[in-house]
Design a protein around this motif. Structure first.
Motif, mmCIF file in Angstrom:
data_model
loop_
_atom_site.group_PDB
_atom_site.id
_atom_site.type_symbol
_atom_site.label_atom_id
_atom_site.label_comp_id
_atom_site.label_asym_id
_atom_site.label_seq_id
_atom_site.Cartn_x
_atom_site.Cartn_y
_atom_site.Cartn_z
ATOM 1 N N ALA A 82 0.882 -1.299 -0.043
ATOM 2 C CA ALA A 82 -0.108 -0.014 -0.153
ATOM 3 C C ALA A 82 1.036 1.335 -0.142
ATOM 4 N N MET A 83 1.821 1.242 0.875
ATOM 5 C CA MET A 83 2.895 2.344 0.639
ATOM 6 C C MET A 83 3.383 2.619 -0.696
ATOM 7 N N ALA A 84 4.043 1.491 -1.497
ATOM 8 C CA ALA A 84 4.424 1.540 -2.513
ATOM 9 C C ALA A 84 3.572 2.185 -3.615
ATOM 10 N N GLU A 85 2.262 1.864 -3.579
ATOM 11 C CA GLU A 85 1.172 2.320 -4.142
ATOM 12 C C GLU A 85 0.867 3.745 -4.057
ATOM 13 N N VAL A 86 0.906 4.083 -2.731
ATOM 14 C CA VAL A 86 0.630 5.615 -2.427
ATOM 15 C C VAL A 86 1.890 6.519 -2.505
ATOM 16 N N PHE A 87 3.079 6.030 -2.001
ATOM 17 C CA PHE A 87 3.982 6.928 -2.145
ATOM 18 C C PHE A 87 4.833 6.716 -3.079
ATOM 19 N N GLY A 88 4.800 5.854 -3.861
ATOM 20 C CA GLY A 88 5.715 5.440 -5.088
ATOM 21 C C GLY A 88 6.690 4.437 -4.637
ATOM 22 N N GLY A 89 6.899 3.562 -5.795
ATOM 23 C CA GLY A 89 7.771 2.265 -5.297
ATOM 24 C C GLY A 89 8.949 2.712 -5.226
ATOM 25 N N GLU A 90 9.556 3.760 -5.551
ATOM 26 C CA GLU A 90 11.009 3.873 -5.452
ATOM 27 C C GLU A 90 11.259 4.564 -4.118
ATOM 28 N N ARG A 91 10.187 5.203 -3.226
ATOM 29 C CA ARG A 91 10.541 5.831 -2.157
ATOM 30 C C ARG A 91 11.162 4.855 -1.363
ATOM 31 N N ARG A 92 12.476 5.244 -0.557
ATOM 32 C CA ARG A 92 13.146 4.518 0.169
ATOM 33 C C ARG A 92 12.480 4.261 1.637
ATOM 34 N N ALA A 93 12.927 3.134 1.990
ATOM 35 C CA ALA A 93 12.389 2.679 3.477
ATOM 36 C C ALA A 93 13.493 1.688 4.123
ATOM 37 N N ALA A 94 13.098 1.456 5.260
ATOM 38 C CA ALA A 94 13.723 0.649 6.014
ATOM 39 C C ALA A 94 12.794 -0.290 7.071
ATOM 40 N N VAL A 95 12.955 -1.381 6.943
ATOM 41 C CA VAL A 95 12.095 -2.205 7.882
ATOM 42 C C VAL A 95 13.000 -2.897 8.964
ATOM 43 N N CYS A 96 12.614 -2.450 10.388
ATOM 44 C CA CYS A 96 13.571 -2.871 11.323
ATOM 45 C C CYS A 96 12.691 -4.043 12.199
ATOM 46 N N ARG A 97 13.335 -4.870 12.281
ATOM 47 C CA ARG A 97 12.816 -6.471 12.811
ATOM 48 C C ARG A 97 13.650 -6.764 14.147
ATOM 49 N N GLU A 98 12.703 -7.109 15.228
ATOM 50 C CA GLU A 98 13.340 -7.719 16.401
ATOM 51 C C GLU A 98 14.449 -6.660 16.855
ATOM 52 N N LEU A 99 14.408 -5.407 16.870
ATOM 53 C CA LEU A 99 15.373 -4.430 17.315
ATOM 54 C C LEU A 99 16.018 -4.943 18.827
ATOM 55 N N THR A 100 17.364 -4.957 19.000
ATOM 56 C CA THR A 100 18.100 -5.165 20.022
ATOM 57 C C THR A 100 18.052 -6.899 20.282
ATOM 58 N N LYS A 101 17.247 -7.675 19.724
ATOM 59 C CA LYS A 101 16.956 -9.060 20.064
ATOM 60 C C LYS A 101 18.155 -9.763 19.404
ATOM 61 N N THR A 102 18.164 -11.132 19.351
ATOM 62 C CA THR A 102 19.236 -12.025 19.029
ATOM 63 C C THR A 102 19.099 -11.982 17.505
ATOM 64 N N TYR A 103 17.892 -11.898 16.941
ATOM 65 C CA TYR A 103 17.614 -12.168 15.202
ATOM 66 C C TYR A 103 17.471 -10.661 14.701
ATOM 67 N N GLU A 104 17.985 -9.560 15.375
ATOM 68 C CA GLU A 104 17.874 -8.120 14.885
ATOM 69 C C GLU A 104 18.048 -8.204 13.278
ATOM 70 N N GLU A 105 17.240 -7.613 12.531
ATOM 71 C CA GLU A 105 17.609 -7.313 11.216
ATOM 72 C C GLU A 105 16.917 -6.145 10.807
ATOM 73 N N VAL A 106 17.601 -4.987 9.965
ATOM 74 C CA VAL A 106 17.366 -3.938 9.382
ATOM 75 C C VAL A 106 17.480 -4.214 7.837
#
Length: 283
Positions: free
Chosen positions: A174-198
């Motif tokens: 939905a964000m790609a549809e509204v903001f445009g697919g080329e807009r930069r972003a970051a998905v931050c998952r499990e911050l400070t935990k063992t399987y942290e991923e950005v």
């Protein structure tokens, strides 16, 4: 004398991030109001603390009913500590009602600062952080979600969202549809935990990645429109609106759609259309 309401930040993952004052407040508060008493028990065990005061639940389902009770305890002189499952109370978590009610009764409100998923995600995102806007959770229904995103399509500040893992793919699409697919972003998952991923990339890239399934606590950081909006002049905006009108769209919808395409506020497109119409009448 009235008591004190203490809002305490709790670790968002790594328990060693807990500030020393948190243990002191847990041990000394007259009442500890917790979003989840079971999680509180695990936290106190990890910190080696035994609360001397009464422990009670305070979550979305009983927040309205419990607030008056806690306020009366505060007015009576109690020190009430409010903790949520992770991060700061009131930030997409229970707490606002209690703070507002305590302030109304002239009760002192203070905080034990702690970890924040919002600020941590901003810091590691690689996106501009000098100005940002926290939007919390988006609506679950697709139409309402698109509507909320369209409201901020022209927002120049970096945007921060919380999202559940099972809705992440739909939200990024939905964000790609509204903001445009080329807009930069970051998905931050499990911050400070063992399987942290950005995971960093364009919204289109991240939507494709998330379609495979993602787990964990999610914070999404999206670049503001100021750095990615198309450089289009007023004449081009008017041309796009007219093309949509000729195709059968109403002017209001055409203006809204062009604003999203160009990454500018609807007012900019509307003003360009009005100026073009007035200019044509003068000629």
């Amino acid at each position: 004398m009235t008591g004190t309401l203490v809002l305490a930040g709790t670790p968002i993952g790594d328990v060693s991030d807990a500030p020393p004052r948190l243990a002191e407040e847990l041990a000394g508060a007259d009442i500890v109001a917790a979003e989840d008493t079971r999680r509180l028990r695990r936290l106190t065990q990890a910190l080696g603390v035994t609360p001397k005061g009464r422990v009670m639940s305070y979550f979305e389902g009983n927040e309205s009913a419990r607030t008056p009770e806690l306020v009366e305890e505060l007015v009576g002189g109690a020190r009430v500590l409010l903790v949520t499952d992770a991060g700061m109370p009131s930030v997409s978590d229970p707490g606002y009602r209690l703070v507002a009610a305590a302030v109304e009764r002239d009760v002192r409100v203070t905080a034990v600062p702690g970890p924040s998923a919002v600020l941590t995600a901003l810091a590691v995102s690689g996106l501009p952080v000098d100005r940002f806007c926290f939007e919390g959770f988006l609506p679950r229904k697709a139409g309402e979600r698109l509507g909320r995103l369209r409201e901020v399509a022209g927002e120049r500040r970096t945007l921060v969202y919380f999202e559940s893992p099972h809705r992440l793919d739909d939200t990024l699409a939905a964000m790609a549809e509204v903001f445009g697919g080329e807009r930069r972003a970051a998905v931050c998952r499990e911050l400070t935990k063992t399987y942290e991923e950005v995971r960093r990339g364009t919204l289109a890239e991240l939507a494709g990645w998330a379609a495979e399934g993602v787990r964990g606590e999610i914070t999404v950081v999206v670049e503001g429109a100021g750095d990615t909006a198309e450089e289009v002049d007023a004449g081009e905006l008017v041309r796009r609106v007219r093309a949509r009108e000729e195709a059968g769209e109403r002017r209001k919808e055409a203006i809204a759609a062009v604003a999203v395409e160009a990454g500018v506020p609807k007012r900019v497109v509307f003003d360009a259309v009005v100026a073009a119409k007035q200019g044509g009448e003068r000629r």
